[in-house]
Design a protein around this motif. Structure first.
Motif, PDB file in Angstrom:
ATOM      1  N   ASP A 194       9.546  -4.126   9.164  1.00  0.00           N
ATOM      2  CA  ASP A 194       9.618  -3.631   7.830  1.00  0.00           C
ATOM      3  C   ASP A 194       9.468  -2.492   7.968  1.00  0.00           C
ATOM      4  OD1 ASP A 194       9.525  -6.092   6.494  1.00  0.00           O
ATOM      5  OD2 ASP A 194       7.972  -6.079   5.620  1.00  0.00           O
ATOM      6  N   VAL A 234       1.187  -1.269  -0.425  1.00  0.00           N
ATOM      7  CA  VAL A 234      -0.207  -0.145  -0.030  1.00  0.00           C
ATOM      8  C   VAL A 234       0.846   0.785   0.098  1.00  0.00           C
ATOM      9  CG1 VAL A 234      -1.865  -0.922   1.166  1.00  0.00           C
ATOM     10  CG2 VAL A 234      -0.307  -0.115   2.559  1.00  0.00           C
ATOM     11  N   ARG A 235       2.654   1.143  -0.286  1.00  0.00           N
ATOM     12  CA  ARG A 235       3.307   1.994  -0.338  1.00  0.00           C
ATOM     13  C   ARG A 235       2.499   2.812  -1.389  1.00  0.00           C
ATOM     14  NH1 ARG A 235       8.742   1.367  -2.301  1.00  0.00           N
ATOM     15  NH2 ARG A 235       8.854   3.434  -1.634  1.00  0.00           N
ATOM     16  N   PRO A 236       2.407   4.090  -1.537  1.00  0.00           N
ATOM     17  CA  PRO A 236       1.703   4.798  -2.596  1.00  0.00           C
ATOM     18  C   PRO A 236       2.634   5.647  -3.903  1.00  0.00           C
ATOM     19  CG  PRO A 236       1.880   6.739  -0.353  1.00  0.00           C
ATOM     20  CD  PRO A 236       2.271   5.021   0.014  1.00  0.00           C
ATOM     21  N   SER A 237       3.609   5.099  -3.692  1.00  0.00           N
ATOM     22  CA  SER A 237       5.271   5.433  -4.393  1.00  0.00           C
ATOM     23  C   SER A 237       5.907   4.150  -4.637  1.00  0.00           C
ATOM     24  CB  SER A 237       6.556   6.063  -3.541  1.00  0.00           C
ATOM     25  OG  SER A 237       7.080   5.943  -3.035  1.00  0.00           O
ATOM     26  N   LEU A 262      -8.805  -3.608   5.739  1.00  0.00           N
ATOM     27  CA  LEU A 262      -7.999  -4.489   6.486  1.00  0.00           C
ATOM     28  C   LEU A 262      -7.697  -4.510   8.465  1.00  0.00           C
ATOM     29  CD1 LEU A 262      -7.646  -7.719   4.569  1.00  0.00           C
ATOM     30  CD2 LEU A 262     -10.236  -7.352   5.812  1.00  0.00           C
ATOM     31  N   PRO A 263      -8.468  -4.761   9.541  1.00  0.00           N
ATOM     32  CA  PRO A 263      -7.761  -4.385  10.378  1.00  0.00           C
ATOM     33  C   PRO A 263      -6.029  -5.658  10.467  1.00  0.00           C
ATOM     34  CG  PRO A 263      -9.711  -5.543  11.044  1.00  0.00           C
ATOM     35  CD  PRO A 263      -9.732  -4.613   9.671  1.00  0.00           C
ATOM     36  N   PHE A 264      -5.440  -5.361  11.598  1.00  0.00           N
ATOM     37  CA  PHE A 264      -4.397  -6.484  11.250  1.00  0.00           C
ATOM     38  C   PHE A 264      -5.451  -7.143  12.184  1.00  0.00           C
ATOM     39  CE2 PHE A 264      -1.045  -3.394  11.763  1.00  0.00           C
ATOM     40  CZ  PHE A 264      -0.152  -3.474  11.331  1.00  0.00           C
ATOM     41  N   ILE A 271      -3.693 -12.261   3.666  1.00  0.00           N
ATOM     42  CA  ILE A 271      -4.133 -13.369   3.193  1.00  0.00           C
ATOM     43  C   ILE A 271      -4.687 -14.231   4.696  1.00  0.00           C
ATOM     44  CG2 ILE A 271      -3.071 -16.148   3.522  1.00  0.00           C
ATOM     45  CD1 ILE A 271      -0.936 -14.509   1.099  1.00  0.00           C
ATOM     46  N   TYR A 302       4.810 -15.743   9.924  1.00  0.00           N
ATOM     47  CA  TYR A 302       4.743 -15.510  11.049  1.00  0.00           C
ATOM     48  C   TYR A 302       3.663 -14.514  10.825  1.00  0.00           C
ATOM     49  CZ  TYR A 302       7.940 -13.207   6.293  1.00  0.00           C
ATOM     50  OH  TYR A 302       8.247 -12.930   4.909  1.00  0.00           O
ATOM     51  N   TYR A 325       7.238 -12.033   2.278  1.00  0.00           N
ATOM     52  CA  TYR A 325       5.881 -10.644   2.336  1.00  0.00           C
ATOM     53  C   TYR A 325       5.817  -9.667   2.727  1.00  0.00           C
ATOM     54  CZ  TYR A 325       4.662 -15.188   5.131  1.00  0.00           C
ATOM     55  OH  TYR A 325       4.602 -16.102   6.006  1.00  0.00           O
ATOM     56  N   PRO A 326       5.477  -8.797   2.279  1.00  0.00           N
ATOM     57  CA  PRO A 326       4.378  -7.946   2.890  1.00  0.00           C
ATOM     58  C   PRO A 326       3.396  -7.614   4.416  1.00  0.00           C
ATOM     59  CG  PRO A 326       5.065  -7.819   0.354  1.00  0.00           C
ATOM     60  CD  PRO A 326       4.621  -8.818   1.055  1.00  0.00           C
ATOM     61  N   ALA A 327       3.315  -7.646   4.942  1.00  0.00           N
ATOM     62  CA  ALA A 327       2.958  -7.738   6.369  1.00  0.00           C
ATOM     63  C   ALA A 327       1.267  -7.352   5.692  1.00  0.00           C
ATOM     64  CB  ALA A 327       3.357  -6.255   7.319  1.00  0.00           C
ATOM     65  N   VAL A 328       0.963  -6.222   4.974  1.00  0.00           N
ATOM     66  CA  VAL A 328      -0.307  -5.996   4.421  1.00  0.00           C
ATOM     67  C   VAL A 328      -1.060  -6.369   3.460  1.00  0.00           C
ATOM     68  CG1 VAL A 328       0.028  -4.596   2.534  1.00  0.00           C
ATOM     69  CG2 VAL A 328      -2.122  -4.123   3.137  1.00  0.00           C
ATOM     70  N   ALA A 380       1.513 -11.099  10.357  1.00  0.00           N
ATOM     71  CA  ALA A 380       1.357  -9.445   9.469  1.00  0.00           C
ATOM     72  C   ALA A 380       2.148  -8.687  10.488  1.00  0.00           C
ATOM     73  CB  ALA A 380       0.217  -8.960   9.127  1.00  0.00           C
ATOM     74  N   LYS A 404      -0.112 -10.620   4.010  1.00  0.00           N
ATOM     75  CA  LYS A 404      -0.307 -12.010   4.213  1.00  0.00           C
ATOM     76  C   LYS A 404      -0.902 -11.459   5.894  1.00  0.00           C
ATOM     77  CE  LYS A 404       1.661 -16.013   6.151  1.00  0.00           C
ATOM     78  NZ  LYS A 404       0.825 -15.800   7.879  1.00  0.00           N
ATOM     79  N   ASN A 405      -1.523 -10.912   5.889  1.00  0.00           N
ATOM     80  CA  ASN A 405      -3.169  -9.879   6.591  1.00  0.00           C
ATOM     81  C   ASN A 405      -4.089 -10.273   5.989  1.00  0.00           C
ATOM     82  OD1 ASN A 405      -3.711  -8.921   9.361  1.00  0.00           O
ATOM     83  ND2 ASN A 405      -4.713  -7.364   7.883  1.00  0.00           N
ATOM     84  N   PHE A 438      -0.060  -0.086   8.953  1.00  0.00           N
ATOM     85  CA  PHE A 438       0.566  -0.651   7.348  1.00  0.00           C
ATOM     86  C   PHE A 438       1.648   0.039   7.284  1.00  0.00           C
ATOM     87  CE2 PHE A 438      -3.252  -3.069   8.012  1.00  0.00           C
ATOM     88  CZ  PHE A 438      -3.187  -4.418   8.315  1.00  0.00           C
ATOM     89  N   PHE A 439       2.952  -0.995   6.819  1.00  0.00           N
ATOM     90  CA  PHE A 439       4.102   0.610   6.181  1.00  0.00           C
ATOM     91  C   PHE A 439       3.190   0.508   4.751  1.00  0.00           C
ATOM     92  CE2 PHE A 439       7.510   0.253   3.244  1.00  0.00           C
ATOM     93  CZ  PHE A 439       7.926   1.016   3.673  1.00  0.00           C
ATOM     94  N   ASP A 440       3.876   1.873   5.305  1.00  0.00           N
ATOM     95  CA  ASP A 440       3.664   3.028   3.670  1.00  0.00           C
ATOM     96  C   ASP A 440       3.750   4.028   3.490  1.00  0.00           C
ATOM     97  OD1 ASP A 440       2.960   4.532   5.481  1.00  0.00           O
ATOM     98  OD2 ASP A 440       0.815   5.824   4.935  1.00  0.00           O
ATOM     99  N   GLY A 441       5.615   3.826   3.994  1.00  0.00           N
ATOM    100  CA  GLY A 441       6.904   4.599   3.582  1.00  0.00           C
ATOM    101  C   GLY A 441       7.466   5.115   2.477  1.00  0.00           C
ATOM    102  N   ASP A 442       7.875   6.046   2.183  1.00  0.00           N
ATOM    103  CA  ASP A 442       7.783   6.490   1.187  1.00  0.00           C
ATOM    104  C   ASP A 442       9.065   6.716   0.612  1.00  0.00           C
ATOM    105  OD1 ASP A 442       6.351   7.242  -1.400  1.00  0.00           O
ATOM    106  OD2 ASP A 442       5.344   9.436  -0.422  1.00  0.00           O
ATOM    107  N   LYS A 476       5.742  -8.631  11.181  1.00  0.00           N
ATOM    108  CA  LYS A 476       6.543  -8.566  10.109  1.00  0.00           C
ATOM    109  C   LYS A 476       6.348  -7.050   9.625  1.00  0.00           C
ATOM    110  CE  LYS A 476       8.619  -9.502   6.217  1.00  0.00           C
ATOM    111  NZ  LYS A 476       8.560  -8.756   4.999  1.00  0.00           N
ATOM    112  N   ASN A 477       4.801  -6.599  10.090  1.00  0.00           N
ATOM    113  CA  ASN A 477       5.039  -5.117   9.990  1.00  0.00           C
ATOM    114  C   ASN A 477       6.180  -4.493  10.573  1.00  0.00           C
ATOM    115  OD1 ASN A 477       3.012  -3.246   8.246  1.00  0.00           O
ATOM    116  ND2 ASN A 477       2.666  -2.429  10.580  1.00  0.00           N
ATOM    117  N   PHE A 485       9.945  -7.540   0.545  1.00  0.00           N
ATOM    118  CA  PHE A 485      10.495  -6.754   2.070  1.00  0.00           C
ATOM    119  C   PHE A 485      11.235  -7.713   2.639  1.00  0.00           C
ATOM    120  CE2 PHE A 485       6.175  -3.870   1.659  1.00  0.00           C
ATOM    121  CZ  PHE A 485       6.826  -3.163   0.331  1.00  0.00           C
TER     122      PHE A 485
END
Lengths: 202, 202
Positions: free
Chosen positions: B115, A10-13, A59-61, A114, B106, A106-109, B108, A111-112, B61-65, B111-112, A102
């Motif tokens: 990361d 969900v990184r905007p960039s 989705l929440p954690f 899933i 693991y 896999y990214p947390a968002v 989410a 796996k969450n 959730f990780f969204d770091g630019d 991992k979040n 990452f």
């Protein structure tokens, strides 16, 4: 055939949007032109290829009091966002996961999303498309373990591992749908679709 | 020595709290009684063993630019919660990760938290404590790949893999600090502390 492209960041960039914007028409074209002797009925219907925005799912954690493995109807999930995600996943014939790697995983968002579901994944065909400075193969391997071993989904043998240029990972440049680095993956995508159709005919 | 116990789930009804409540005094006792020739100065100070509540950290959730690998001071993180987490991790001599295995991988939320940071993990000693119906060894292996390979942390060879009873995983029973299933792990914990002290003397 209904295909959902799930992006794992969900990184905007991020680079996921560019890869998805290449993948969507490419996949639609390959699916439309691909047919096998026993799928003549489905191949006459135009494939529907949509993208699923993990950010919009909101989705929440995962904090489920009841394990998803014990939930058999969408109504039993406590959160409305999870109920919607359950119905969405259940409606798909195929899931394409497009995800960055990452820290070798896999990214947390992703796996969450899933982990919130369970029965919805069972026997679901999944194509893994990973990207990173070396293609994200380690994330693909970990995801295969989760999806095949943990959730009994049908992960295709064929995976797309897209190696990004250095300035796409750590600099300002981003993948666009016309990036030449994507061209070689079109052949792999055709192979993945063939594998998918063969699997469905078995 | 300052040790932080990081629990990998925010399920209110999870088994992590019970394991942490056993681990904390047990670890404090072993650390207090353990000494090696060259650590006489540190061994005279009582070890500080605290728990870190991932839910209370309230990380988005990780969204770091900007990639965490490019951030070298806590002030550069965009979110206040991440700045606090950065300072907290940097202040620890050792991290103990206590985590369930979800779908062979693991969680989410864990991992979040991993990361969001990068340099803070480098060379940090980490003890992995996993639990699940078969002990969570697959999650431990994936976490080792992330922490050692992706982040260059020093993950101890010794891991605790706690196999839970069936009714602790899928039923109503939960781990408590006096659960007899934890007893055999006390010896493993002693071995882990020895490995940690040897590593620090190298």
């Amino acid at each position: 055939m209904t295909v959902g492209i799930l992006t794992g960041s969900v990184r905007p960039s991020g680079n996921g949007a560019g890869i998805a914007s290449w993948l969507q028409p490419c996949l639609r074209r390959i699916l439309s032109s691909s047919s096998s002797p026993t799928t003549s009925s489905t191949s006459t219907t135009a494939p529907v290829v949509t993208t699923i925005d993990l950010g919009a799912l909101a989705l929440p954690f995962f904090d489920g009091d009841t394990l998803p493995a014990q939930i058999t109807t969408p109504d039993a999930y406590a959160h409305d966002a999870v109920r919607q995600w359950s119905r969405r996943l259940a409606s798909l014939d195929v899931v394409v996961i497009v995800t960055p790697q990452f820290n070798w995983g896999y990214p947390a968002v992703l796996k969450n999303a899933i982990d919130w579901l369970y029965h919805e994944w069972r026997a679901k065909p999944v194509l893994l498309v990973t990207y990173g400075s070396r293609g994200g193969g380690k994330a693909a391997a970990q995801l295969r373990q989760v999806l095949e071993g943990g959730l009994k989904a049908r992960v295709l043998r064929t995976t797309l591992e897209i190696a990004l240029d250095k300035d796409m990972v750590a600099g300002q440049r981003r993948v666009t749908s016309d990036w030449e680095g994507l061209e070689p993956h079109e052949t792999v995508l055709e192979e993945a679709v063939q594998e998918l159709l063969q699997q469905q005919n078995m």
